[in-house]
Design an enzyme around this catalytic site. Sequence first.
Site, PDB file in Angstrom:
ATOM      1  N   GLY A 240       0.701  -1.210   0.000  1.00  0.00           N
ATOM      2  CA  GLY A 240      -0.036   0.044   0.041  1.00  0.00           C
ATOM      3  C   GLY A 240       0.924   1.317  -0.144  1.00  0.00           C
ATOM      4  CD  GLU A 276       0.302  -9.454   1.475  1.00  0.00           C
ATOM      5  OE1 GLU A 276      -0.600  -8.440   0.951  1.00  0.00           O
ATOM      6  OE2 GLU A 276      -0.032 -10.330   1.854  1.00  0.00           O
ATOM      7  N   PRO A 277       4.505  -5.334  -0.861  1.00  0.00           N
ATOM      8  CG  PRO A 277       6.880  -4.947  -1.082  1.00  0.00           C
ATOM      9  CD  PRO A 277       5.939  -5.881  -0.342  1.00  0.00           C
ATOM     10  NE  ARG A 315      -2.793   3.370 -11.030  1.00  0.00           N
ATOM     11  CZ  ARG A 315      -2.688   4.478 -10.484  1.00  0.00           C
ATOM     12  NH1 ARG A 315      -2.025   5.417 -11.221  1.00  0.00           N
ATOM     13  NH2 ARG A 315      -3.100   4.817  -9.238  1.00  0.00           N
ATOM     14  CE1 TYR A 319      -9.011   1.978  -9.581  1.00  0.00           C
ATOM     15  CE2 TYR A 319      -7.060   2.224 -10.486  1.00  0.00           C
ATOM     16  CZ  TYR A 319      -7.827   1.435 -10.101  1.00  0.00           C
ATOM     17  OH  TYR A 319      -7.813   0.228 -10.102  1.00  0.00           O
ATOM     18  CB  CYS A 344     -15.551   5.408 -29.532  1.00  0.00           C
ATOM     19  SG  CYS A 344     -14.705   5.720 -31.155  1.00  0.00           S
ATOM     20  CD  GLU A 345     -15.860   4.276 -22.657  1.00  0.00           C
ATOM     21  OE1 GLU A 345     -16.166   4.771 -21.402  1.00  0.00           O
ATOM     22  OE2 GLU A 345     -16.105   3.112 -22.922  1.00  0.00           O
ATOM     23  CE1 TYR A 373      -2.152  -3.143  -8.543  1.00  0.00           C
ATOM     24  CE2 TYR A 373      -0.723  -1.339  -7.751  1.00  0.00           C
ATOM     25  CZ  TYR A 373      -1.483  -2.478  -7.464  1.00  0.00           C
ATOM     26  OH  TYR A 373      -1.008  -3.060  -6.615  1.00  0.00           O
TER      27      TYR A 373
HETATM   28  N1  LLP Z   1      -1.645  -6.764  -0.878  1.00  0.00           N
HETATM   29  C1  LLP Z   1      -2.959  -6.988  -0.946  1.00  0.00           C
HETATM   30  C2  LLP Z   1      -3.607  -7.950  -0.251  1.00  0.00           C
HETATM   31  C3  LLP Z   1      -3.518  -5.938  -1.991  1.00  0.00           C
HETATM   32  O1  LLP Z   1      -4.735  -5.978  -2.268  1.00  0.00           O
HETATM   33  C4  LLP Z   1      -2.797  -5.183  -2.577  1.00  0.00           C
HETATM   34  C5  LLP Z   1      -3.416  -4.234  -3.808  1.00  0.00           C
HETATM   35  C6  LLP Z   1      -1.380  -5.166  -2.350  1.00  0.00           C
HETATM   36  C7  LLP Z   1      -0.956  -5.788  -1.394  1.00  0.00           C
HETATM   37  C8  LLP Z   1      -0.219  -4.318  -3.144  1.00  0.00           C
HETATM   38  O2  LLP Z   1      -0.629  -2.815  -2.696  1.00  0.00           O
HETATM   39  P1  LLP Z   1       0.320  -1.701  -3.312  1.00  0.00           P
HETATM   40  O3  LLP Z   1       1.618  -1.961  -2.444  1.00  0.00           O
HETATM   41  O4  LLP Z   1       0.691  -1.792  -4.782  1.00  0.00           O
HETATM   42  O5  LLP Z   1      -0.566  -0.545  -3.053  1.00  0.00           O
HETATM   43  N2  LLP Z   1      -5.222  -0.903  -9.538  1.00  0.00           N
HETATM   44  C9  LLP Z   1      -5.196  -0.136  -8.425  1.00  0.00           C
HETATM   45  C10 LLP Z   1      -4.519  -0.372  -7.251  1.00  0.00           C
HETATM   46  C11 LLP Z   1      -5.210  -1.784  -6.736  1.00  0.00           C
HETATM   47  C12 LLP Z   1      -4.508  -2.353  -5.556  1.00  0.00           C
HETATM   48  C13 LLP Z   1      -5.038  -3.600  -4.970  1.00  0.00           C
HETATM   49  N3  LLP Z   1      -4.361  -4.219  -3.896  1.00  0.00           N
HETATM   50  C14 LLP Z   1      -4.346   1.041  -8.992  1.00  0.00           C
HETATM   51  O6  LLP Z   1      -4.003   1.132 -10.071  1.00  0.00           O
HETATM   52  O7  LLP Z   1      -4.171   2.266  -8.258  1.00  0.00           O
END
Ligand code: LLP
Length: 419
Positions: A240, A276-277, A315, A319, A344-345, A373
């Site tokens: 996160g 979990e980065p 993205r 978002y 086309c949107e 992503y």
């Molecule tokens: N662990 C779990 C359980 C997760 O659901 C996620 C992301 C991560 C780790 C990794 O998170 P990060 O370190 O990458 O922030 N598609 C969206 C982001 C969706 C994230 C979903 N879960 C975007 O483009 O911003």
Amino acid sequence: MDHFEIKDGVMHAEGVPLTRIAEEAGTPIYVYSTATIERHVRVFREALAGIADPWIAFAVKANPNRAVLATLAKAGLGADVVSGGELMRARAAGIPAAKIVFSGVGKTAEEMALGLKEGIGQFNLESVEEAEMLSEVATSLGLTAKVAFRINPDVDAGTHSKISTGRADDKFGIVYDRAVAAYARAAELPGLDPTGVAVHIGSQLTDLTPSRAAFERVGVLIAELRAAGHTITTADLGGGLGVPYNPAVPAPPSPADYGAMVADVTAGWDVRLIFEPGRVIVGNAGVMLTRVIRVKEGKTYPFVVVDAGMNDLLRPSLYDAWHNIRAVEPNGDTFIANIVGPICETGDTFARSREMDKVEAGDLVAFMTAGAYGATMANTYNSRGLVPEAIVSGEEWAVVRDRQPIEALIEADKLPPWL
Ligand code: LLP
């Protein structure tokens, strides 16, 4: 910090001019930098220097390309997977099963069996119902699964609503107040060994306060579980941490700030910590390279129409995400423009009234911070083949996923017998 820099007037990925990749492989295309990926792994590890033996499981969803995963495997990372497909890709890239954590709210019996047979390190469960299914699958295979429950800490991460996961009514995790009962139930199930606690409150987090609050709740729960007789040996703190997308706004907390906060909150927990980065490892290690098809006159500002669409980089449309958009060969002038794709949107708009390098038809443009992503969320909307990917290492580069030919899309459809 990344390795995308202008040298002799041309943006390079490490030692390779992006113009060369565009000429030889075409556009749009994602380009990743090995040195940047490796640097981010190093920075993240250094940030956790105060923590004994951290288990770093890269969130495969952020970038599942085999070359990227193999680069991370070589750097010693494990993987956080959320589907059988991600699990197989992680294994195919050489990530040892023991370093894999299986997260996700909807694991099927088939996916559970796959994880069990591979011998993955931990399942992160999201409900008692899921625990019961996993126990059944494990006992039918004569195996025991090491499990954690992901708890829902009821904390608002303060990020975009669509990527917040830790509020009480979000679909993730088990209700915090029912966690102790869930572990009691798991301890009765023959196929499970409940040894961990997990949490993940959202993505692109730009403030450490909600994470701290969530982790503090995990600490309280570990003590309660131990008092109830459980042996807790791991705590998975999820991913996160945000990355800087926009150089004009304050940067999110650094990995070092994050690591210091974690070390502070978890002191005395006596568990192995799992991280979990995703984005923080690969976000700034990739760009989406696209060519300007034409610049079209607009009522207020011109429209820069590029050959990448929302299907290639979802993205901004999904978002309202902000990506820096730069000319690959800037001429020093800037202008204000709307940057749009060919789809086309109206949602196929990457930026509105954006001040950017002045570009014209035929120029190359790089969407920065697209390594996480990006390609992984691409699709074939408007019958556009899946976007290709390339990776650079020093002076070398290689296409690591071919552009999907339109014939592949046509052949994938089957006609029913009556046509
Ligand atoms: N662990 C779990 C359980 C997760 O659901 C996620 C992301 C991560 C780790 C990794 O998170 P990060 O370190 O990458 O922030 N598609 C969206 C982001 C969706 C994230 C979903 N879960 C975007 O483009 O911003």
